[in-house]
Design an enzyme around this catalytic site. Structure first.
Site, PDB file in Angstrom:
ATOM      1  N   TYR A  16      -2.782   0.097  10.277  1.00  0.00           N
ATOM      2  CA  TYR A  16      -2.949  -0.623   8.995  1.00  0.00           C
ATOM      3  C   TYR A  16      -1.696  -0.427   8.143  1.00  0.00           C
ATOM      4  CZ  TYR A  16      -3.939  -1.155   4.068  1.00  0.00           C
ATOM      5  OH  TYR A  16      -3.841  -1.508   2.743  1.00  0.00           O
TER       6      TYR A  16
ATOM      7  N   SER B 163       0.832  -1.209   0.000  1.00  0.00           N
ATOM      8  CA  SER B 163       0.000   0.000   0.000  1.00  0.00           C
ATOM      9  C   SER B 163       0.860   1.250   0.000  1.00  0.00           C
ATOM     10  CB  SER B 163      -0.874  -0.009   1.267  1.00  0.00           C
ATOM     11  OG  SER B 163      -1.402   1.254   1.506  1.00  0.00           O
TER      12      SER B 163
ATOM     13  N   LYS C  66       1.527  -3.052   6.693  1.00  0.00           N
ATOM     14  CA  LYS C  66       2.028  -3.187   5.323  1.00  0.00           C
ATOM     15  C   LYS C  66       3.532  -2.932   5.289  1.00  0.00           C
ATOM     16  CE  LYS C  66      -1.720  -4.409   3.348  1.00  0.00           C
ATOM     17  NZ  LYS C  66      -1.848  -5.793   2.826  1.00  0.00           N
TER      18      LYS C  66
HETATM   19  C1  WQD Z   1      -9.673   9.483   0.565  1.00  0.00           C
HETATM   20  C2  WQD Z   1      -9.939  10.965   0.813  1.00  0.00           C
HETATM   21  C3  WQD Z   1     -10.560  11.475   3.077  1.00  0.00           C
HETATM   22  C4  WQD Z   1     -14.467   9.590   3.089  1.00  0.00           C
HETATM   23  C5  WQD Z   1      -7.243   4.309   1.204  1.00  0.00           C
HETATM   24  C6  WQD Z   1      -7.478   2.949   1.740  1.00  0.00           C
HETATM   25  C7  WQD Z   1      -6.206   2.308   2.182  1.00  0.00           C
HETATM   26  C8  WQD Z   1      -5.080   2.496   1.194  1.00  0.00           C
HETATM   27  C9  WQD Z   1      -4.949   3.952   0.785  1.00  0.00           C
HETATM   28  C10 WQD Z   1      -4.649   0.522  -0.083  1.00  0.00           C
HETATM   29  C11 WQD Z   1      -9.362  11.426   2.160  1.00  0.00           C
HETATM   30  C12 WQD Z   1     -11.672  11.836   2.096  1.00  0.00           C
HETATM   31  C13 WQD Z   1     -13.216  10.029   2.689  1.00  0.00           C
HETATM   32  C14 WQD Z   1     -15.484  10.545   3.357  1.00  0.00           C
HETATM   33  C15 WQD Z   1     -13.971  12.309   2.793  1.00  0.00           C
HETATM   34  N1  WQD Z   1      -5.284   1.724   0.029  1.00  0.00           N
HETATM   35  N2  WQD Z   1     -12.988  11.357   2.550  1.00  0.00           N
HETATM   36  N3  WQD Z   1     -15.203  11.872   3.194  1.00  0.00           N
HETATM   37  O1  WQD Z   1      -7.682   7.297   3.471  1.00  0.00           O
HETATM   38  O2  WQD Z   1      -6.562   7.498   1.192  1.00  0.00           O
HETATM   39  O3  WQD Z   1      -6.981   5.220   2.255  1.00  0.00           O
HETATM   40  O4  WQD Z   1      -6.181   4.350   0.287  1.00  0.00           O
HETATM   41  O5  WQD Z   1      -4.000   0.007   0.739  1.00  0.00           O
HETATM   42  O6  WQD Z   1      -6.514   0.932   2.325  1.00  0.00           O
HETATM   43  O7  WQD Z   1      -8.362   3.036   2.821  1.00  0.00           O
HETATM   44  O8  WQD Z   1      -8.862   6.617   1.312  1.00  0.00           O
HETATM   45  O9  WQD Z   1     -11.176   6.848   0.520  1.00  0.00           O
HETATM   46  O10 WQD Z   1     -10.756   6.753   3.026  1.00  0.00           O
HETATM   47  O11 WQD Z   1     -10.098   8.781   1.746  1.00  0.00           O
HETATM   48  O12 WQD Z   1     -13.744  13.515   2.658  1.00  0.00           O
HETATM   49  O13 WQD Z   1     -16.641  10.218   3.747  1.00  0.00           O
HETATM   50  O14 WQD Z   1     -11.333  11.182   0.901  1.00  0.00           O
HETATM   51  O15 WQD Z   1     -10.441  12.463   4.073  1.00  0.00           O
HETATM   52  O16 WQD Z   1      -8.890  12.738   1.994  1.00  0.00           O
HETATM   53  P1  WQD Z   1      -7.461   6.756   2.104  1.00  0.00           P
HETATM   54  P2  WQD Z   1     -10.305   7.198   1.676  1.00  0.00           P
END
Ligand code: WQD
Length: 348
Positions: A151, A126, A155
């Site tokens: 998490y 990741s 990784k």
């Molecule tokens: C993305 C953006 C939130 C929800 C993911 C996976 C993790 C890893 C990396 C593989 C952030 C914003 C989110 C919401 C929002 N992938 N958001 N409102 O945190 O980058 O992590 O990618 O390993 O497993 O979880 O992804 O989709 O949670 O958030 O504003 O209701 O969207 O703050 O900026 P993240 P995410």
């Protein structure tokens, strides 16, 4: 044809990779404990491909059960290890569950590989191993900073354990271990058939499932976590990549491990991102534009642990694996919405 073992085979990335491997002509053996997925996904994989494969219910944390299955499944040529918990927020709340499941399961798998002569492994890693990078885009040589969550730590530690493992004593048969780690950025979207996609249990952590559930009316509105970040519009920036492009990279990785011109290096790592950063607002606008709708959303406070901005330099995967990115941002938004609608009509 070569036989590939998939752990976490009915999960989001695992199921899309199972489809891609079957379509590439590989034989599959799937393992899953269904703690974060649905057994019915296996039928959908076979429906999409018109091919059958063997699926076992087993938890990697149970070494005896894992070994019992592998005794029944000889001649595995490579394993792709997906099985892990992956919710960033949940991992901060329950780190010990993550260490036991993600690291304990991985150790059992590595021991089973040695016991059953499996020398080729692809590891589901990741971009969270980069922490909050100071220089973007990140390359595979970028520093591995402090992960923002337990998490991400599983990784980073998972990769470190594999690096030590491939450098340790060569097995008696003289066959060196070979490992490829694939660092996913933000996997989104669903298979074009809309018959498999991301199954979320409860309230989605991730942005795209939250958007599609809001569009479906399951959620009242989307909250954008923070609008005061140092980015072009104040919201966080990520590298969103279609899950089918991620799946294709796994086929490329297995081809490389088993191919004639297989890499001489026992350890290789590749970034799987588009190389394009998008902000949260840009993702909302893309979804609204592609699917011709207005989403109810509002700003809220920052989410703890969020990285400000990260996106990939993906040249190494393109050059060395021959990886080709085929899906656009529009495809991501359309397939994500098609999947949400299919789930409403014909749920798994
Ligand atoms: C993305 C953006 C939130 C929800 C993911 C996976 C993790 C890893 C990396 C593989 C952030 C914003 C989110 C919401 C929002 N992938 N958001 N409102 O945190 O980058 O992590 O990618 O390993 O497993 O979880 O992804 O989709 O949670 O958030 O504003 O209701 O969207 O703050 O900026 P993240 P995410």
């Amino acid at each position: 044809m070569a036989r590939i073992l998939l752990t976490g085979s009915t999960g989001y990335i695992g199921s899309h990779t199972a489809v891609a491997l079957l379509e590439a002509g590989y034989e599959l053996v799937g393992l899953d404990n269904y703690s974060r997925s649905l057994a019915g996904v296996s039928q959908r994989i076979q429906e999409i491909t018109g091919k059958t494969y063997t699926q076992h219910r087993v938890d990697l944390v149970d070494a005896a059960a894992l070994n019992k299955v592998l005794e029944q499944e000889p001649a595995i040529d490579a394993v792709i290890h997906f099985a892990a918990f992956k919710a960033v927020g949940e991992s901060s709340a329950y780190p010990l569950q993550y260490f036991r499941n993600n690291l304990g399961g991985q150790i059992n798998l590595m021991q089973a590989c040695d016991q059953f002569g499996i020398r080729n492994l692809v590891f589901s890693s990741s971009c969270t191993v980069y922490g909050n990078p100071q220089v973007i885009p990140v390359t595979e040589e970028s520093p591995l900073l402090e992960p923002e969550s337990p998490y991400g730590r599983t990784k980073a530690v998972g990769e470190a354990m594999l690096r030590d493992w491939v450098k340790s004593t060569v097995p008696q048969d003289g066959q060196e271990r070979q490992v490829i780690a694939l660092r996913y950025f933000n996997p989104v979207g669903a298979h074009p058939s809309a018959r498999i996609g991301e199954c979320t249990v409860g309230v989605p952590d991730n942005l795209i499932p939250y958007i599609t559930q809001t569009a479906m009316g399951k959620r009242a509105q989307l909250t954008v976590f923070g609008n005061d970040y140092p980015t072009r519009d104040g919201t966080c920036l990520r590298d969103y990549i279609h899950v089918c492009d991620i799946a294709a990279a796994h086929v490329d990785a297995v081809n490389r491990l088993l191919g004639q011109n297989s890499s001489s290096s026992p350890w290789s790592v590749y970034n799987l991102g588009t190389g394009i950063g998008q902000t949260v607002l840009e993702m909302i606008q893309a979804f609204e534009s592609v699917n011709q709708m207005n989403l109810p959303w509002s700003y809220g406070p920052r989410r703890p642990g969020d990285v400000v901005a990260v996106y990939a330099n993906n040249r190494k995967a393109v050059d060395e694996l021959g990886w080709q990115i085929r899906y656009s941002l529009q495809d991501m938004m359309r397939t994500a919405w098609d999947w949400e609608q299919m789930q409403a009509k014909d749920p798994l």
